[in-house]
Design a protein around this motif. Structure first.
Motif, PDB file in Angstrom:
ATOM      1  N   MET A   1       0.840  -1.148   0.000  1.00 34.49           N
ATOM      2  CA  MET A   1       0.000   0.000   0.000  1.00 34.49           C
ATOM      3  C   MET A   1       0.898   1.227   0.000  1.00 34.49           C
ATOM      4  O   MET A   1       1.832   1.331   0.775  1.00 34.49           O
ATOM      5  N   ARG A   2       0.612   2.134  -0.919  1.00 35.42           N
ATOM      6  CA  ARG A   2       1.446   3.321  -1.073  1.00 35.42           C
ATOM      7  C   ARG A   2       1.027   4.456  -0.129  1.00 35.42           C
ATOM      8  O   ARG A   2       1.870   5.090   0.484  1.00 35.42           O
ATOM      9  N   ALA A   3      -0.278   4.708  -0.018  1.00 33.25           N
ATOM     10  CA  ALA A   3      -0.748   5.822   0.809  1.00 33.25           C
ATOM     11  C   ALA A   3      -2.194   5.595   1.212  1.00 33.25           C
ATOM     12  O   ALA A   3      -2.896   4.775   0.629  1.00 33.25           O
ATOM     13  N   ARG A   4      -2.641   6.357   2.231  1.00 31.58           N
ATOM     14  CA  ARG A   4      -4.038   6.303   2.657  1.00 31.58           C
ATOM     15  C   ARG A   4      -4.447   7.674   3.158  1.00 31.58           C
ATOM     16  O   ARG A   4      -3.611   8.487   3.557  1.00 31.58           O
ATOM     17  N   GLY A   5      -5.733   7.928   3.117  1.00 24.39           N
ATOM     18  CA  GLY A   5      -6.249   9.197   3.599  1.00 24.39           C
ATOM     19  C   GLY A   5      -7.659   9.009   4.125  1.00 24.39           C
ATOM     20  O   GLY A   5      -8.448   8.241   3.557  1.00 24.39           O
ATOM     21  N   TYR A   6      -7.968   9.684   5.202  1.00 24.64           N
ATOM     22  CA  TYR A   6      -9.294   9.560   5.805  1.00 24.64           C
ATOM     23  C   TYR A   6     -10.253  10.545   5.160  1.00 24.64           C
ATOM     24  O   TYR A   6      -9.927  11.714   4.950  1.00 24.64           O
ATOM     25  N   LEU A   7     -11.428  10.056   4.803  1.00 24.00           N
ATOM     26  CA  LEU A   7     -12.484  10.850   4.181  1.00 24.00           C
ATOM     27  C   LEU A   7     -13.754  10.684   4.997  1.00 24.00           C
ATOM     28  O   LEU A   7     -14.677   9.976   4.607  1.00 24.00           O
ATOM     29  N   GLY A   8     -13.789  11.310   6.168  1.00 28.40           N
ATOM     30  CA  GLY A   8     -14.954  11.156   7.043  1.00 28.40           C
ATOM     31  C   GLY A   8     -15.026   9.754   7.596  1.00 28.40           C
ATOM     32  O   GLY A   8     -14.133   9.311   8.307  1.00 28.40           O
ATOM     33  N   ASP A   9     -16.073   9.005   7.232  1.00 27.37           N
ATOM     34  CA  ASP A   9     -16.250   7.641   7.731  1.00 27.37           C
ATOM     35  C   ASP A   9     -15.642   6.591   6.809  1.00 27.37           C
ATOM     36  O   ASP A   9     -15.878   5.409   6.974  1.00 27.37           O
ATOM     37  N   GLN A  10     -14.844   7.017   5.814  1.00 27.30           N
ATOM     38  CA  GLN A  10     -14.176   6.092   4.902  1.00 27.30           C
ATOM     39  C   GLN A  10     -12.684   6.393   4.837  1.00 27.30           C
ATOM     40  O   GLN A  10     -12.234   7.489   5.164  1.00 27.30           O
ATOM     41  N   VAL A  11     -11.920   5.394   4.397  1.00 27.25           N
ATOM     42  CA  VAL A  11     -10.493   5.550   4.155  1.00 27.25           C
ATOM     43  C   VAL A  11     -10.246   5.237   2.692  1.00 27.25           C
ATOM     44  O   VAL A  11     -10.731   4.237   2.165  1.00 27.25           O
ATOM     45  N   GLU A  12      -9.502   6.114   2.021  1.00 22.28           N
ATOM     46  CA  GLU A  12      -9.116   5.890   0.631  1.00 22.28           C
ATOM     47  C   GLU A  12      -7.692   5.356   0.629  1.00 22.28           C
ATOM     48  O   GLU A  12      -6.817   5.911   1.297  1.00 22.28           O
ATOM     49  N   TYR A  13      -7.468   4.273  -0.097  1.00 25.20           N
ATOM     50  CA  TYR A  13      -6.154   3.665  -0.215  1.00 25.20           C
ATOM     51  C   TYR A  13      -5.624   3.854  -1.624  1.00 25.20           C
ATOM     52  O   TYR A  13      -6.381   3.793  -2.589  1.00 25.20           O
TER      53      TYR A  13
END
Length: 53
Positions: A1-13
């Motif tokens: 996994m290269r990166a992740r970011g929180y988007l409210g109640d979801q996480v984008e990978y």
């Protein structure tokens, strides 16, 4: 996994794959992977969208 970011109640990978970079979403409560870890996933080809030519 290269990166992740929180988007409210979801996480984008952002994942590296043999097909190139792949973005995915999951519920924040299920987010357990960290940058640098190997993530196994199933790519739903019917819903996949190519973002490059």
């Amino acid at each position: 996994m290269r990166a992740r970011g929180y988007l409210g109640d979801q996480v984008e990978y952002l994942l590296d794959s043999p097909l190139g970079p792949v973005k995915g979403l999951c519920d924040a409560a299920e987010a357990r992977w960290r940058e640098g870890e190997t993530v196994h996933f199933a790519l739903p080809l019917a819903a996949a969208v190519c973002l490059r030519d």
